[in-house]
Each structure stands twice: as C-alpha cells, then as structure tokens.
Design a protein around this motif. Structure first.
Motif, PDB file in Angstrom:
ATOM      1  N   GLY A  50       0.794  -1.228   0.000  1.00 28.49           N
ATOM      2  CA  GLY A  50       0.000   0.000   0.000  1.00 28.49           C
ATOM      3  C   GLY A  50       0.820   1.268   0.000  1.00 28.49           C
ATOM      4  O   GLY A  50       0.348   2.323  -0.418  1.00 28.49           O
ATOM      5  N   GLY A  51       2.046   1.193   0.522  1.00 25.55           N
ATOM      6  CA  GLY A  51       2.927   2.347   0.468  1.00 25.55           C
ATOM      7  C   GLY A  51       2.355   3.582   1.116  1.00 25.55           C
ATOM      8  O   GLY A  51       1.875   3.555   2.252  1.00 25.55           O
ATOM      9  N   VAL A  52       2.375   4.671   0.376  1.00 33.34           N
ATOM     10  CA  VAL A  52       1.961   5.969   0.907  1.00 33.34           C
ATOM     11  C   VAL A  52       0.498   5.987   1.339  1.00 33.34           C
ATOM     12  O   VAL A  52       0.091   6.814   2.159  1.00 33.34           O
ATOM     13  CB  VAL A  52       2.232   7.067  -0.149  1.00 33.34           C
ATOM     14  CG1 VAL A  52       1.289   6.914  -1.339  1.00 33.34           C
ATOM     15  CG2 VAL A  52       2.101   8.460   0.447  1.00 33.34           C
ATOM     16  N   TRP A  53      -0.304   5.052   0.841  1.00 30.10           N
ATOM     17  CA  TRP A  53      -1.738   5.048   1.157  1.00 30.10           C
ATOM     18  C   TRP A  53      -2.048   4.326   2.461  1.00 30.10           C
ATOM     19  O   TRP A  53      -3.210   4.173   2.823  1.00 30.10           O
ATOM     20  CB  TRP A  53      -2.523   4.455  -0.010  1.00 30.10           C
ATOM     21  CG  TRP A  53      -2.470   5.358  -1.205  1.00 30.10           C
ATOM     22  CD1 TRP A  53      -1.632   5.253  -2.274  1.00 30.10           C
ATOM     23  CD2 TRP A  53      -3.250   6.530  -1.422  1.00 30.10           C
ATOM     24  NE1 TRP A  53      -1.846   6.280  -3.147  1.00 30.10           N
ATOM     25  CE2 TRP A  53      -2.841   7.082  -2.647  1.00 30.10           C
ATOM     26  CE3 TRP A  53      -4.263   7.170  -0.700  1.00 30.10           C
ATOM     27  CZ2 TRP A  53      -3.395   8.246  -3.174  1.00 30.10           C
ATOM     28  CZ3 TRP A  53      -4.820   8.329  -1.220  1.00 30.10           C
ATOM     29  CH2 TRP A  53      -4.395   8.855  -2.439  1.00 30.10           C
ATOM     30  N   ASN A  54      -1.031   3.886   3.160  1.00 34.41           N
ATOM     31  CA  ASN A  54      -1.230   3.331   4.503  1.00 34.41           C
ATOM     32  C   ASN A  54      -1.262   4.475   5.509  1.00 34.41           C
ATOM     33  O   ASN A  54      -0.230   5.065   5.819  1.00 34.41           O
ATOM     34  CB  ASN A  54      -0.104   2.351   4.854  1.00 34.41           C
ATOM     35  CG  ASN A  54      -0.278   1.016   4.178  1.00 34.41           C
ATOM     36  OD1 ASN A  54      -1.346   0.433   4.195  1.00 34.41           O
ATOM     37  ND2 ASN A  54       0.798   0.524   3.573  1.00 34.41           N
ATOM     38  N   HIS A  55      -2.423   4.783   6.011  1.00 32.34           N
ATOM     39  CA  HIS A  55      -2.584   5.877   6.970  1.00 32.34           C
ATOM     40  C   HIS A  55      -2.077   5.444   8.341  1.00 32.34           C
ATOM     41  O   HIS A  55      -2.329   4.320   8.790  1.00 32.34           O
ATOM     42  CB  HIS A  55      -4.056   6.254   7.062  1.00 32.34           C
ATOM     43  CG  HIS A  55      -4.381   7.234   8.149  1.00 32.34           C
ATOM     44  ND1 HIS A  55      -4.880   6.845   9.384  1.00 32.34           N
ATOM     45  CD2 HIS A  55      -4.275   8.575   8.200  1.00 32.34           C
ATOM     46  CE1 HIS A  55      -5.075   7.916  10.130  1.00 32.34           C
ATOM     47  NE2 HIS A  55      -4.717   8.981   9.435  1.00 32.34           N
ATOM     48  N   THR A  56      -1.340   6.336   8.994  1.00 28.36           N
ATOM     49  CA  THR A  56      -0.927   6.100  10.376  1.00 28.36           C
ATOM     50  C   THR A  56      -1.581   7.171  11.252  1.00 28.36           C
ATOM     51  O   THR A  56      -1.491   8.360  10.932  1.00 28.36           O
ATOM     52  CB  THR A  56       0.609   6.164  10.515  1.00 28.36           C
ATOM     53  OG1 THR A  56       1.100   7.420  10.018  1.00 28.36           O
ATOM     54  CG2 THR A  56       1.257   5.036   9.736  1.00 28.36           C
ATOM     55  N   PRO A  57      -2.223   6.789  12.352  1.00 28.28           N
ATOM     56  CA  PRO A  57      -2.945   7.775  13.177  1.00 28.28           C
ATOM     57  C   PRO A  57      -2.055   8.877  13.732  1.00 28.28           C
ATOM     58  O   PRO A  57      -2.510   9.994  13.970  1.00 28.28           O
ATOM     59  CB  PRO A  57      -3.532   6.919  14.309  1.00 28.28           C
ATOM     60  CG  PRO A  57      -3.585   5.528  13.766  1.00 28.28           C
ATOM     61  CD  PRO A  57      -2.419   5.418  12.845  1.00 28.28           C
ATOM     62  N   THR A  58      -0.785   8.573  13.937  1.00 28.14           N
ATOM     63  CA  THR A  58       0.180   9.566  14.392  1.00 28.14           C
ATOM     64  C   THR A  58       1.423   9.472  13.507  1.00 28.14           C
ATOM     65  O   THR A  58       1.616   8.478  12.798  1.00 28.14           O
ATOM     66  CB  THR A  58       0.584   9.338  15.866  1.00 28.14           C
ATOM     67  OG1 THR A  58       1.143   8.019  16.002  1.00 28.14           O
ATOM     68  CG2 THR A  58      -0.620   9.474  16.783  1.00 28.14           C
ATOM     69  N   ALA A  59       2.243  10.511  13.566  1.00 32.28           N
ATOM     70  CA  ALA A  59       3.463  10.526  12.758  1.00 32.28           C
ATOM     71  C   ALA A  59       4.580  11.183  13.537  1.00 32.28           C
ATOM     72  O   ALA A  59       4.449  12.327  13.969  1.00 32.28           O
ATOM     73  CB  ALA A  59       3.217  11.269  11.448  1.00 32.28           C
ATOM     74  N   SER A  60       5.659  10.439  13.724  1.00 30.17           N
ATOM     75  CA  SER A  60       6.858  10.988  14.341  1.00 30.17           C
ATOM     76  C   SER A  60       7.975  10.888  13.308  1.00 30.17           C
ATOM     77  O   SER A  60       8.578   9.827  13.130  1.00 30.17           O
ATOM     78  CB  SER A  60       7.226  10.205  15.610  1.00 30.17           C
ATOM     79  OG  SER A  60       8.413  10.709  16.186  1.00 30.17           O
ATOM     80  N   CYS A  61       8.195  11.998  12.609  1.00 24.58           N
ATOM     81  CA  CYS A  61       9.111  11.992  11.469  1.00 24.58           C
ATOM     82  C   CYS A  61      10.432  12.668  11.840  1.00 24.58           C
ATOM     83  O   CYS A  61      10.470  13.577  12.654  1.00 24.58           O
ATOM     84  CB  CYS A  61       8.477  12.701  10.281  1.00 24.58           C
ATOM     85  SG  CYS A  61       6.902  11.973   9.756  1.00 24.58           S
ATOM     86  N   ARG A  62      11.481  12.207  11.210  1.00 22.84           N
ATOM     87  CA  ARG A  62      12.819  12.734  11.467  1.00 22.84           C
ATOM     88  C   ARG A  62      13.276  13.541  10.250  1.00 22.84           C
ATOM     89  O   ARG A  62      13.523  12.980   9.182  1.00 22.84           O
ATOM     90  CB  ARG A  62      13.796  11.586  11.721  1.00 22.84           C
ATOM     91  CG  ARG A  62      13.335  10.613  12.805  1.00 22.84           C
ATOM     92  CD  ARG A  62      13.463  11.205  14.203  1.00 22.84           C
ATOM     93  NE  ARG A  62      13.272  10.176  15.217  1.00 22.84           N
ATOM     94  CZ  ARG A  62      12.145   9.978  15.884  1.00 22.84           C
ATOM     95  NH1 ARG A  62      11.098  10.750  15.642  1.00 22.84           N
ATOM     96  NH2 ARG A  62      12.060   9.018  16.791  1.00 22.84           N
ATOM     97  N   TYR A  63      13.375  14.845  10.424  1.00 22.65           N
ATOM     98  CA  TYR A  63      13.867  15.701   9.348  1.00 22.65           C
ATOM     99  C   TYR A  63      14.459  16.960   9.961  1.00 22.65           C
ATOM    100  O   TYR A  63      14.186  17.308  11.111  1.00 22.65           O
ATOM    101  CB  TYR A  63      12.754  16.057   8.359  1.00 22.65           C
ATOM    102  CG  TYR A  63      11.494  16.605   8.989  1.00 22.65           C
ATOM    103  CD1 TYR A  63      11.353  17.967   9.266  1.00 22.65           C
ATOM    104  CD2 TYR A  63      10.438  15.768   9.317  1.00 22.65           C
ATOM    105  CE1 TYR A  63      10.194  18.469   9.849  1.00 22.65           C
ATOM    106  CE2 TYR A  63       9.282  16.255   9.894  1.00 22.65           C
ATOM    107  CZ  TYR A  63       9.171  17.602  10.153  1.00 22.65           C
ATOM    108  OH  TYR A  63       8.020  18.090  10.735  1.00 22.65           O
ATOM    109  N   ASN A  64      15.290  17.614   9.192  1.00 21.46           N
ATOM    110  CA  ASN A  64      15.901  18.852   9.637  1.00 21.46           C
ATOM    111  C   ASN A  64      15.070  20.047   9.189  1.00 21.46           C
ATOM    112  O   ASN A  64      14.314  19.959   8.213  1.00 21.46           O
ATOM    113  CB  ASN A  64      17.327  18.974   9.083  1.00 21.46           C
ATOM    114  CG  ASN A  64      18.273  17.959   9.693  1.00 21.46           C
ATOM    115  OD1 ASN A  64      18.214  17.697  10.899  1.00 21.46           O
ATOM    116  ND2 ASN A  64      19.142  17.375   8.888  1.00 21.46           N
ATOM    117  N   VAL A  65      15.210  21.146   9.893  1.00 20.76           N
ATOM    118  CA  VAL A  65      14.529  22.394   9.532  1.00 20.76           C
ATOM    119  C   VAL A  65      15.587  23.488   9.493  1.00 20.76           C
ATOM    120  O   VAL A  65      16.182  23.803  10.518  1.00 20.76           O
ATOM    121  CB  VAL A  65      13.435  22.750  10.563  1.00 20.76           C
ATOM    122  CG1 VAL A  65      12.785  24.081  10.193  1.00 20.76           C
ATOM    123  CG2 VAL A  65      12.376  21.649  10.651  1.00 20.76           C
ATOM    124  N   PRO A  66      15.889  24.029   8.309  1.00 18.46           N
ATOM    125  CA  PRO A  66      15.310  23.677   7.002  1.00 18.46           C
ATOM    126  C   PRO A  66      15.923  22.389   6.442  1.00 18.46           C
ATOM    127  O   PRO A  66      16.897  21.870   6.985  1.00 18.46           O
ATOM    128  CB  PRO A  66      15.673  24.884   6.139  1.00 18.46           C
ATOM    129  CG  PRO A  66      16.970  25.353   6.719  1.00 18.46           C
ATOM    130  CD  PRO A  66      16.857  25.140   8.211  1.00 18.46           C
TER     131      PRO A  66
END
Length: 467
Positions: free
Chosen positions: A56-72
């Motif tokens: 399903g890839g991107v179409w798998n919904h997750t109720p929460t999201a804890s993502c790792r990325y830098n800003v900017p």
C-alpha cells in the motif's frame, strides 16, 4: 547475471532474469504485476522488498506521525540521517495521509487501466478507500503469480553494482528477525515514491525558530487532523494540493489561518486551476483564510515578500512537497566502467540526474526509477513505465548509446520545470507504447476522454465534495 550486448553505433540491448523491486506501494505492485504478466516467454524471477508489514505504500494511513527531518531541509545534503519512527498504533512507518484526505483525482482517471474501483466507491475516494483498492489489486493481480515474492518487513539499506558480473548486490535488514539480508539482482526497480523525505526551504530565522521556539514548525507529512490546532494561529506554507486542503480544514478549528505561497506569474508552470483547487475554496466563512506571498524572513515576526508581517503564529506547517532522494544509493557505477570508478551522484534532491525517458538511469540502464515526474496521474503511469521496462529487459527494445541517452536526458532537464509533467503524461505514455510496439501489451494509447476528464478535475471535485 544480466546479458549486455553492445551493438553497432554503441546501441545497447539488455536481457535480465532476476528483478529486484524496492517498495510494495502502488508503483511496486504495478511493476510486479506487469513484469509477471508480460514475460510469458521469458519469465522473470521477481522479488519485492517492503519495509512495512503490508502493501500500500503511501496510502497506509498512520494515526500519528513521528518523522525525522531537519529544519530547514532544502536539498539532499541537508537531510537527516535518522529514520522515521514507526507509528505505535499501527507499527507502520508514517506517511503523509491525514484523516480527512480525499483524492485529487476521480476514480475513473486515477485507476489502473483495467482495474476499476468498485461501483459503490465515491468519485473522489478517501485514503481508506484507495488503500482498500490497492489491497484488492495486490490480491487479484500480483500475489498469485508464482514468480513474484514479496518480502515484507525488509528495509533496504544499500545497493551496489558490480560492473564485471553485471549484477546488483542489495543489502537489506529483516525488521522482524533483526537480521541482515543480502540479495543479488540483474536489475533493480526503485518504487519508493517521492513523498517521504520533506522539502523545507531555507528561510532566514527559520532554523532558530524551530529549535528555540516559541512557534512549533512541522512539515505537512506530520499533519493528521485540524482539531489538534483548535484555537491556534496557524501559518501554512505552500500553494499546491496539500497546502490548499490543509488550510481549508484548519479554518474550521483554528482561530486564525494564514497561507503563504510562492506563486510566480512569470513561471510558465503555474498552479493550474483545472487541477489544484483555488486557495480559500470551501473555507469556513467565519474564519477567513489570509493569503500572503513567499516568506522572506522570520525574527520576532514573520515577514513576507511584500513587506507585510504577522506576529509569530502558534504553528507553521510547511506543505512544500518532498525531496527526490534515495538513501540506499550512494553513487552509481556506469554499466561498463571499472569497479574502481568513483561513481555518479544520482540526485541532489530536486530531481534525478541523467534519467532517460524520466525512467532509466542513462549511465546504467539496469537501474530504473519509477514515478519521478510530478503532477501526474500515478497509477496508470506506473503500469506504462513497467510495461516499457519489462520489454526492455527481455531484449525486445534496443537502447541508444549511453552518450545519446545522456544527451536526451540533459535536453529534458534543460526545459523549464522538467519534472512537472502534467498533461504531457498522455503523450509520454503513448511514446512508451510505441517503443514496445502495437499489440505487444494489454496497455494501449491513452484516450482523449481520459485526458479531458483529468483536465476537469477541480470542477468535478467541487461538484462531488463541495470544494
């Protein structure tokens, strides 16, 4: 081991057997299905590696999201080395799917060419309905093939090409057993999509604000529901589909909502009102959406390009899209180069270098990346790209020389906004059909009706969803 034949004029013919597909989302499923069906005389051994426990890839919904990325995070050099945390409720890796997301495309445009959505599905389905559709597609069109093997809970960490043996070594990690896995393939199809690694542009003062506060700065990949911003002042940065939809939803929960867009009237590829809803459409009339141009700098206020300012909001949501990166690829060796070669950089983040037909890596066409073009109808695109590749790797298509492929790929990159395909997708898919040959595949030329239906997307969406 792949067979590589160099023909007169340095043209290239390829024959391969072992196919590695990275990702079991829509692109990976389409590739596995097409490779299995279009190789009766030359069956491929197809292995799909998927880091989640389901397709399903991107179409798998997750109720929460804890993502790792830098800003900017403006380019590939700036990306975080940390991996996203799995959602504790679903044990899946987070995706950009928020609770109230509906598709931008009607079902009859979006669907795989010979696999319609069920008749009781709404014209602009929810993400849950699309996910169900993909599970049905996997069951009906992919999993029953005996030469298709899907390895779930397998996270690919690195791929490397041996130019002497003409094979790929794929290093993966079995997340279920916590054991390393090594596999060899003749060709690798990268089907990981382009909506995983957030793009957050460089803005003076943004990094300090993110790490010191008081404003919370997130990417839209972590947005799940407007109710979490009740009573807040929120600034949404971005002007495409997600920014438009998220800002609309926020007007029904937040106290104030601002949106900053980078619209440039001099840019020939501008937000197309036939595809992307008008900013402000469907908003709560009691909480008007305030529009601003590009963010210029951030200090104790947010300053926009026109000189206007607003006090620091409670939250800034960057709905600015994603970087085109592949963490499991360091550099790529050419098809006939020495193993001591330094290799080539695949992507700086904004797009993939040296892609012939926006699909094949010109320096080593035993690597293909599906779904690189943006602003497309993805599901049909994946099947057509896979069709071309399946015939190429059976030796049915002769490639031009490496230098000719590089020349053609550079000519494409020299065009304005080269990775934004839009309606040119129809002629692009028709070209792939012509390369394969008439009546050599179940996929045929696109219809004028399909294209016209796509062009009327926003009008249709307003009729069915009200915005």
């Amino acid at each position: 081991m792949a067979t590589v034949k160099l023909l007169p004029n340095s043209q290239i013919k390829l024959v391969a057997s072992r196919v590695g597909i990275i990702g079991a989302g829509p692109a990976g499923l389409a590739a596995a299905r097409v490779f299995a069906e279009e190789s009766k005389a030359h069956p491929f051994d197809i292995t799909v590696l998927e880091r989640n426990s389901i397709s399903g890839g991107v179409w798998n919904h997750t109720p929460t999201a804890s993502c790792r990325y830098n800003v900017p995070q403006p380019d590939a050099a700036a990306i975080s080395s940390a991996s996203d945390a799995r959602c504790p409720e679903s044990n899946l890796f987070p995706t950009p799917m928020y609770d109230e997301l509906h598709t931008n495309l009607p079902t009859d445009v979006m669907q795989f060419p010979d696999f319609p959505f069920a008749s009781d599905i709404q014209t602009f389905p929810s993400h849950q309905e699309v996910n169900q559709y993909l599970q049905l597609y996997a069951d009906a069109k992919v999993k029953h093939h005996q030469n298709v093997h899907i390895l779930y809970e397998h996270h690919v960490s690195h791929i490397d090409f041996d130019s002497q043996t003409k094979q790929w070594t794929c290093q993966a990690h079995n997340l279920a057993t916590n054991q390393p896995v090594t596999l060899q393939f003749d060709v690798i199809l990268v089907c990981t999509g382009r909506v995983d690694c957030p793009f957050i542009p460089q803005v003076p003062g943004l990094s300090e604000l993110h790490y010191k506060g008081p404003t919370k700065v997130i990417h839209a990949k972590e947005f799940r529901r407007a109710s979490e911003y009740t009573g807040q002042t929120v600034l949404v940065v971005g002007g495409a589909s997600s920014a438009t939809d998220i800002s609309r939803q926020l007007t029904y929960a937040a106290r104030q909502v601002h949106i900053s867009t980078a619209d440039d009237p001099q840019n020939p590829i501008q937000r197309d009102p036939r595809i992307i809803p008008i900013i402000g459409a469907g908003c709560n009339p009691e909480v008007p959406l305030t529009k601003h141009p590009r963010v210029k700098r951030i200090s104790d206020v947010v300053e926009f390009a026109d000189g206007a300012t607003i006090p620091l909001p409670d939250t800034i949501i960057y709905a600015t899209g994603y970087l085109c990166v592949y963490p499991f690829i360091d550099t790529i060796k050419g098809l006939t180069e020495s193993n001591d070669s330094h290799g080539y950089t695949l992507s700086t983040g904004q797009g993939v270098e040296d892609l012939y037909k926006f699909l094949l890596y010109s320096r080593n066409p035993l690597l293909a990346i599906l779904g690189v073009p943006n602003m497309v109808v993805p599901f049909p695109l994946y099947e057509y790209q896979a069709m071309y590749l399946a015939h190429l790797y059976q030796g049915h298509i002769t490639l031009p020389s490496t230098s000719q492929m590089l020349q053609e790929s550079q000519a494409a990159l020299d065009q304005p906004n080269p990775f934004i395909m839009k309606y040119k997708q129809a002629s692009y898919m028709d070209d792939l059909v012509d390369c394969v040959g008439a009546n050599q595949s179940r996929l045929g030329h696109t219809s004028a009706e399909w294209l016209e239906r796509w062009k009327n997307t926003v009008q249709l969406r307003k009729q069915h969803l009200g915005y």
